[in-house]
Each structure stands twice: as C-alpha cells, then as structure tokens.
Design a protein around this motif. Structure first.
Motif: not given
Length: 242
Positions: A141-146, A151-153, A159-161, A205-207
């Motif tokens: 679950a942790r691997l899937a959640g992380y 992936r640096h999503e 606007s500051t990728s 952060y909210r994401h």
C-alpha cells in the motif's frame, strides 16, 4: 484497586495520566466481577488509544512515543509489551474491534521483542503470525501510495516545476527518509511536516497532502483485512464482554 478507584475517581479523570496496564486491569476486573462502571471507564480509555476512527488514532504517540502538543488527548501511558498483553486480553473478552489498531501498533515493535513476548507467554504465536502477515499488504500500500512521489508528479497548475521537483528529490534522498518504518502508512506529521518545510509550492503541497490522506484512509479501511479481523465494526458498546 477497586477501593481506590471507587473513592478516588478523580485520579482516573482525563486530567490525570494513567497506564494502559491500569486500564487493562479495570477491564478485566470489571468484566469478571460485573462492575459496569469499571468496564465502561476501561472501554472509554481503550477507545482513546485504539479507536475505530482514523482521525482519533494517536499515531505518533503509539508508534514513536511522541507526546501530542495537547497531552490531554492521550492521558494514557503504554509500550509495546503492554500492547501485547492487551491483544491477548481483548481476544479473551471477544472485543475484536480493538484488534486492528492494536495489531498495527504491535507490528512496529522490533521482531525480537515480539518473539520474546511469545516466548514469555505474554503473547500468542498466532498474533505474531498475523503481524508478519500484515506487513506485506502495508508495504504494498505504501509503494502504491508513494508512486506519484517517485514519479516526481506535480500539481497540474504548478508554475515552479523545477523548484518543486528539486524539493521532492531532496525529500526522498534525505538521510532516514521521510518515515521511520517502511510499512508505516498511517503517519500524519512525519511526511507532511517535511513537505511544509520544503521549498515546494503550495499547490504541490496540497496535492501531496491529498495523496497521503487518501492513502491513510484507504489503508485504515482495510486494516481489519490485513490482520484477519473481518468485518471490522466500530466499538460503540460493551455488550460483547461478558
């Protein structure tokens, strides 16, 4: 104990800290001698430590012994050894609704500590096996959640990728990581505090706040299945303890 509790009830109020050992004693004595007040008080205390609600679960205190800023939220002291004893008692009293959060706490104990508890008779080998069984789905679950993190999503409106991706890389490469136990997925401040203190933008952060909270709630809902306790009903009565 009964005499002291009856005539010094104020000593057991939420403004005083008591031990889980005392709570378990009240639970066992209250059940054995049919003292409803003692049973109800013990149940109230048990719900404070091992609730059916994720929002009420004192995670950092139980797993990492971090006392909450408002210590009144957890006016009970405990340790892994006492949790092993609690598992045995709630099984004997058929209060299985306490088992998922209890076993989740136990699984964070060092393996040698768990084995010693079995050897000393404080714990049942079947519960040790359940803990070992629960580690795999927790890690998955942790691997899937992380996955989004690795992936640096980023948030679609970031606007500051470059800056946010750099923050993620730093967080992932930080010594000790963002967590202390690989299968701990119910953390709250452990990861989110690191994100708040990073240079990540507010949108990203909210994401990730939403990602982690979704992961936590999904795992909490499946916790009973991970530890062989299904269905997992909330504890709202003491009717099971005879």
């Amino acid at each position: 104990m009964v005499f002291i509790y009856k005539f010094n009830a104020c000593s057991f109020g939420d403004h005083r800290t008591i031990s889980l050992t005392t709570v378990l004693s009240l639970l066992e004595l209250g059940t054995k001698y049919q003292m409803e007040h003692h049973k109800e008080e013990a149940m109230r205390r048990m719900k404070q430590l091992f609730p059916a609600s994720l929002d009420d679960f004192p995670h950092e205190y139980l797993i990492y012994e971090e006392v909450p800023k408002d210590a009144r939220k957890v006016p009970i002291t405990t340790d892994f050894q006492t949790c092993f004893v609690a598992v045995t008692l709630v099984r004997r009293l058929n209060l299985i609704s306490f088992l998922p959060p209890l076993l989740y706490v136990c699984v964070h104990s060092p393996v040698d500590t768990m084995c010693s508890a079995v050897a000393s008779g404080k714990w049942n080998i079947d519960d040790l096996q359940l803990c070992m069984q629960g580690i795999e789905p927790l890690m998955n679950a942790r691997l899937a959640g992380y996955a989004p993190l690795y992936r640096h999503e980023l948030n679609g409106n970031c606007s500051t990728s470059n800056k946010c991706r750099s923050s993620i890389v730093k967080l992932l490469s930080r010594k000790g990581g963002m967590y202390q136990v690989a299968w701990d997925v119910l953390f709250t401040d452990a990861a989110l505090t690191s994100f708040r203190e990073s240079e990540m933008c507010q949108k990203c952060y909210r994401h990730y706040e939403a990602v982690f909270n979704t992961l936590r709630r999904d795992v909490w809902g499946k916790l009973g299945g991970y530890f062989g306790v299904e269905p997992w009903p909330p504890v709202d009565k003491f009717e099971q303890a005879q």
